[in-house]
Design a protein around this motif. Structure first.
Motif, PDB file in Angstrom:
ATOM      1  N   VAL A  37       0.128 -26.399  72.775  1.00 38.69           N
ATOM      2  CA  VAL A  37      -0.737 -26.238  71.605  1.00 38.69           C
ATOM      3  C   VAL A  37      -0.912 -24.755  71.307  1.00 38.69           C
ATOM      4  O   VAL A  37      -0.703 -24.299  70.181  1.00 38.69           O
ATOM      5  N   LEU A  38      -1.301 -23.990  72.320  1.00 41.34           N
ATOM      6  CA  LEU A  38      -1.410 -22.534  72.177  1.00 41.34           C
ATOM      7  C   LEU A  38      -0.063 -21.953  72.603  1.00 41.34           C
ATOM      8  O   LEU A  38       0.138 -21.563  73.750  1.00 41.34           O
ATOM      9  N   ASP A  39       0.864 -21.908  71.658  1.00 41.15           N
ATOM     10  CA  ASP A  39       2.262 -21.658  72.008  1.00 41.15           C
ATOM     11  C   ASP A  39       2.763 -20.259  71.694  1.00 41.15           C
ATOM     12  O   ASP A  39       3.961 -19.987  71.812  1.00 41.15           O
ATOM     13  N   THR A  40       1.870 -19.346  71.272  1.00 39.44           N
ATOM     14  CA  THR A  40       2.295 -17.964  71.037  1.00 39.44           C
ATOM     15  C   THR A  40       1.335 -17.003  71.724  1.00 39.44           C
ATOM     16  O   THR A  40       0.167 -17.339  71.974  1.00 39.44           O
ATOM     17  N   ARG A  90      -5.987 -14.458  70.805  1.00 38.41           N
ATOM     18  CA  ARG A  90      -7.152 -14.615  69.927  1.00 38.41           C
ATOM     19  C   ARG A  90      -8.163 -15.597  70.519  1.00 38.41           C
ATOM     20  O   ARG A  90      -9.371 -15.373  70.440  1.00 38.41           O
ATOM     21  N   VAL A  91      -7.678 -16.668  71.095  1.00 41.93           N
ATOM     22  CA  VAL A  91      -8.582 -17.640  71.712  1.00 41.93           C
ATOM     23  C   VAL A  91      -9.268 -17.015  72.923  1.00 41.93           C
ATOM     24  O   VAL A  91     -10.480 -17.169  73.130  1.00 41.93           O
ATOM     25  N   MET A  92      -8.517 -16.281  73.753  1.00 43.29           N
ATOM     26  CA  MET A  92      -9.112 -15.614  74.921  1.00 43.29           C
ATOM     27  C   MET A  92     -10.151 -14.584  74.500  1.00 43.29           C
ATOM     28  O   MET A  92     -11.209 -14.450  75.125  1.00 43.29           O
ATOM     29  N   ASN A  93      -9.868 -13.853  73.429  1.00 39.95           N
ATOM     30  CA  ASN A  93     -10.799 -12.834  72.956  1.00 39.95           C
ATOM     31  C   ASN A  93     -12.092 -13.470  72.473  1.00 39.95           C
ATOM     32  O   ASN A  93     -13.187 -12.945  72.697  1.00 39.95           O
ATOM     33  N   LEU A  94     -11.976 -14.614  71.826  1.00 44.51           N
ATOM     34  CA  LEU A  94     -13.151 -15.332  71.338  1.00 44.51           C
ATOM     35  C   LEU A  94     -13.980 -15.877  72.494  1.00 44.51           C
ATOM     36  O   LEU A  94     -15.198 -16.073  72.362  1.00 44.51           O
ATOM     37  N   GLU A  95     -13.363 -16.092  73.643  1.00 41.13           N
ATOM     38  CA  GLU A  95     -14.084 -16.636  74.798  1.00 41.13           C
ATOM     39  C   GLU A  95     -15.188 -15.693  75.261  1.00 41.13           C
ATOM     40  O   GLU A  95     -16.196 -16.133  75.817  1.00 41.13           O
ATOM     41  N   TYR A  96     -15.025 -14.373  75.003  1.00 42.18           N
ATOM     42  CA  TYR A  96     -16.055 -13.416  75.408  1.00 42.18           C
ATOM     43  C   TYR A  96     -17.360 -13.641  74.645  1.00 42.18           C
ATOM     44  O   TYR A  96     -18.424 -13.282  75.120  1.00 42.18           O
ATOM     45  N   GLU A  97     -17.280 -14.210  73.424  1.00 45.24           N
ATOM     46  CA  GLU A  97     -18.482 -14.490  72.637  1.00 45.24           C
ATOM     47  C   GLU A  97     -19.069 -15.826  73.081  1.00 45.24           C
ATOM     48  O   GLU A  97     -19.966 -15.890  73.864  1.00 45.24           O
ATOM     49  N   HIS A  98     -18.586 -16.897  72.555  1.00 48.29           N
ATOM     50  CA  HIS A  98     -18.952 -18.235  73.011  1.00 48.29           C
ATOM     51  C   HIS A  98     -18.047 -19.186  72.250  1.00 48.29           C
ATOM     52  O   HIS A  98     -18.316 -19.548  71.102  1.00 48.29           O
ATOM     53  N   ILE A 126      -8.894 -20.577  64.162  1.00 47.17           N
ATOM     54  CA  ILE A 126      -7.824 -19.684  64.620  1.00 47.17           C
ATOM     55  C   ILE A 126      -6.480 -20.405  64.610  1.00 47.17           C
ATOM     56  O   ILE A 126      -5.458 -19.836  64.200  1.00 47.17           O
ATOM     57  N   TYR A 127      -6.476 -21.642  65.065  1.00 46.83           N
ATOM     58  CA  TYR A 127      -5.220 -22.399  65.112  1.00 46.83           C
ATOM     59  C   TYR A 127      -4.636 -22.551  63.709  1.00 46.83           C
ATOM     60  O   TYR A 127      -3.429 -22.353  63.495  1.00 46.83           O
ATOM     61  N   LYS A 138      -1.651 -28.776  82.479  1.00 41.83           N
ATOM     62  CA  LYS A 138      -2.669 -27.771  82.756  1.00 41.83           C
ATOM     63  C   LYS A 138      -2.089 -26.361  82.617  1.00 41.83           C
ATOM     64  O   LYS A 138      -1.047 -26.057  83.188  1.00 41.83           O
ATOM     65  N   ILE A 139      -2.825 -25.534  81.865  1.00 42.14           N
ATOM     66  CA  ILE A 139      -2.392 -24.158  81.615  1.00 42.14           C
ATOM     67  C   ILE A 139      -3.533 -23.216  81.982  1.00 42.14           C
ATOM     68  O   ILE A 139      -4.697 -23.462  81.655  1.00 42.14           O
ATOM     69  N   GLY A 140      -3.220 -22.136  82.679  1.00 42.30           N
ATOM     70  CA  GLY A 140      -4.206 -21.124  83.028  1.00 42.30           C
ATOM     71  C   GLY A 140      -4.051 -19.907  82.134  1.00 42.30           C
ATOM     72  O   GLY A 140      -2.931 -19.422  81.932  1.00 42.30           O
ATOM     73  N   LEU A 141      -5.163 -19.425  81.568  1.00 42.50           N
ATOM     74  CA  LEU A 141      -5.155 -18.227  80.730  1.00 42.50           C
ATOM     75  C   LEU A 141      -6.149 -17.223  81.287  1.00 42.50           C
ATOM     76  O   LEU A 141      -7.218 -17.604  81.777  1.00 42.50           O
TER      77      LEU A 141
END
Length: 640
Positions: free
Chosen positions: A6-9, A15-23, A32-33, A145-148
């Motif tokens: 799904v998160l293939d690039t 962008r998703v990881m960066n957004l994780e710092y907020e909530h 974003i997708y 399962k994917i680890g980021l």
């Protein structure tokens, strides 16, 4: 059939990881997708935050993370993304660098695993929750399962993969690389293999690991773990200017997996050459010195380490900040008692610390000479820094002497009696210590002013470490960028000029505009219906009732005998109502009523039509301006 990620690039993952710092929320993931792919995301998006699992942070390790579960029966998607948050500069509501302290003791020294334990437990708990939910619903698509992870988070997911093999794929950005010291502390099987290879005594004395030749340790660790996992399951995306990448060549760090290096700053390369100039002997000395405080960090955190290194009771010193002169006199006995205890600690710790400051000053000249050679400072700046560091050493020595005087005076007070004059002299000595501390602060300011170029280099390296810089670098090749709020900005060059258009805001305006106009149309429809019911239909109903009444009176006149009034019994037989003729004249509805309403309805219909034309123009402008980007048109039609 293998599932397509799904998160293939890299850009989508960043962008998703960066957004994780907020909530991170499902709505933001969807936005974003859509912006990055121009298509709808999987049907179901569930987000799990570590703070929602109360027993995750029982050790207050500082770990934070988020897990995203995508599920779509039709697309045959069942994927779970574990995102471990990267290093944050300081603890919440305080100055203490919790995550970076973990970077020191947990990774570099390798004698802390609290955050690793919490990250692993979080993944295990949510995996179990998702698996049970899938089973209850009879869903049979295999869970992928994917680890980021970014920075420290990248270290967490890598170490989990190396030791527990939890993921199908791991993607890390500007990661803090795993170290052999860290892995030996966490992974007992690896430590046992080290004992067989190098020295059995390492099982009882962990510090012996620092004596293993770094190159041999690195080679052995990498060979060992490449046999444990498929090396192709770990993927690194690294800014060549990144600080952690610059220190990845330091003793102990290992490198497993593929790596793509990108340039995030054309005007700056790296401080890797600077880091490479630091001798392995000095690095080892730092590791061994810090290792003796690892258990204290595990138990008491950063405050405990500072107190253990200096003997200074931070809490006590901070409590004195609110005292005035009279408070010192009133609480003299308690203050003197605590000073006495603190001195005992400092008499043991400060000499060791001063010894290391002396070693630093002794080696500072050649270290600063390297900075001069690399162009990070001038000779004049180097000499100024050396002078101020020497001054700091003298100030610390003076503070130690003042503490001796203070101790001697408070012991004298304790032997004789609480003499107010002696107490005030003790307070005066405290003020002298304060002045020395202020002198040190001034020296540090001068050092800061004379190391600006070096600080800029480190700052640029730290900036390159951020996800935002990586995102910008990845986006440049696609003719786009992002603002501080994560909005997608499309860029198009028109001759020598550059035009930037905020697509995220435009889509929000377009979709919000459509939503508002649809709501207005709904309200207008209800108003029309209400008008029809309350005026047009009600007028016809009342008219029908009247006509029915007239018809009844004409057909049944005797039923309305009472209209003639009341008569005596014998008169009623003479005065009988035998026929009623109604000469009706029912006027139509006042024409002003429909005119008023129809005029109002027409006005609102025109306003809604103009609104639709306006927001359609926004969409059309973007489509025409970026006619080669097919995703732009799709984004407007997909609802966030």
């Amino acid at each position: 059939m293998s599932q397509k990620l799904v998160l293939d690039t890299d850009l989508l993952r960043a962008r998703v990881m960066n957004l994780e710092y907020e909530h991170l929320t499902a709505e933001e993931i969807r936005r974003i997708y859509i912006e990055e792919t121009g298509s709808d995301p999987p049907d179901q998006i569930h987000v799990y935050h570590s703070q929602d699992f109360k027993n995750i942070n029982i050790n207050d390790s500082g770990f934070d993370g988020t897990i995203i579960h995508f599920y779509d029966e039709e697309k045959r998607i069942n994927q779970m993304y574990t995102i471990a948050r990267g290093s944050e500069i300081q603890e919440k509501d305080t100055w203490k660098p919790l995550d970076w302290a973990y970077n020191t003791f947990g990774i570099f020294v390798g004698q802390n695993k609290n955050q690793y334990d919490d990250a692993l437990r979080f993944d295990e708990m949510v995996t179990q929750k998702i698996t049970e939910e899938l089973k209850r619903n009879g869903q049979t698509i295999e869970l992928k399962k994917i680890g980021l992870g970014h920075s420290l988070g990248g270290n967490h997911v890598q170490v989990i993969q190396l030791t527990a093999h939890r993921f199908d794929q791991v993607y890390v950005i500007n990661d803090a690389p795993p170290s052999a010291y860290q892995l030996a502390y966490i992974d007992k099987r690896f430590r046992y293999e080290l004992a067989k290879k190098f020295t059995p005594n390492i099982l009882s004395d962990y510090n012996l690991i620092y004596s293993i030749p770094p190159s041999e340790l690195k080679a052995f660790a990498e060979e060992y773990y490449k046999k444990q996992i498929d090396e192709r399951s770990i993927h690194h995306l690294t800014a060549q200017e990144d600080l952690l990448y610059a220190v990845s060549g330091v003793r102990g760090f290992i490198d497993i997996g593929s790596r793509q290096v990108i340039d995030t700053n054309k005007d700056f390369t790296s401080i890797k050459d600077l880091i490479a100039k630091i001798s392995d002997k000095d690095v080892k000395a730092i590791q061994v010195y810090l290792s003796q405080y690892s258990y204290i960090y595990n138990e008491k955190g950063f405050d405990g380490v500072v107190q253990a290194m200096t003997g200074v009771d931070i809490a006590f010193i901070e409590s004195l900040q609110d005292y005035d002169t009279m408070d010192y006199v009133l609480h003299a006995e308690d203050i003197l008692s605590k000073i006495d205890h603190m001195y005992d600690e400092m008499s043991e710790k400060i000499p060791v610390l001063l010894k290391h400051i002396g070693i630093l000053y002794k080696n500072l000249d050649p270290m600063l000479s390297v900075f001069v050679q690399l162009g990070y400072m001038t000779v004049e700046e180097k000499n100024t820094v050396l002078s101020e560091v020497k001054g700091i050493e003298k100030d610390v020595t003076s503070i130690q002497q003042l503490l001796h005087e203070l101790l001697n005076r408070e012991r004298l007070i304790g032997i004789v009696f609480l003499n107010p004059v002696d107490i005030l002299q003790c307070i005066e000595t405290l003020f002298q210590i304060r002045d020395k501390v202020l002198d040190i602060e001034k020296r540090l300011q001068i050092i800061q002013e004379n190391t600006m170029n070096l600080q800029n280099a480190i700052t640029m390296s730290v900036n390159a470490h951020s996800l935002n810089e990586v995102i910008m670098a990845l986006a440049r090749s696609k003719g786009r960028t992002y603002d501080e709020y994560g909005n997608l900005i499309l860029i198009k060059k028109m001759g020598a000029h550059e035009i930037r258009m905020n697509l995220s805001s435009a889509v929000r305006v377009y979709q919000k505009g459509l939503q508002i106009l649809e709501e207005k149309e709904t309200v207008l429809h209800k108003m029309k219906q209400r008008y029809f019911d309350e005026y047009v239909e009600d007028f016809e109903i009342q008219k029908r009732k009247l006509m029915n009444k007239i018809e009844d009176m004409e057909q049944n006149p005797w039923a309305y005998q009472r209209l003639l009034g009341h008569f005596t019994y014998d008169a009623e037989r003479v005065y009988v109502l035998r026929r009623i003729e109604v000469h009706e004249s029912i006027p139509p509805m006042d024409p002003m009523i429909p005119h008023i309403f129809e005029t109002m309805f027409s006005y609102y219909e025109q306003e809604i039509s103009k609104g639709k034309e306006l927001i359609a123009t926004i969409k059309k402008s973007f489509e025409e301006f970026f006619e080669q980007d097919q995703n732009v048109a799709k984004i407007f039609d997909l609802r966030y």
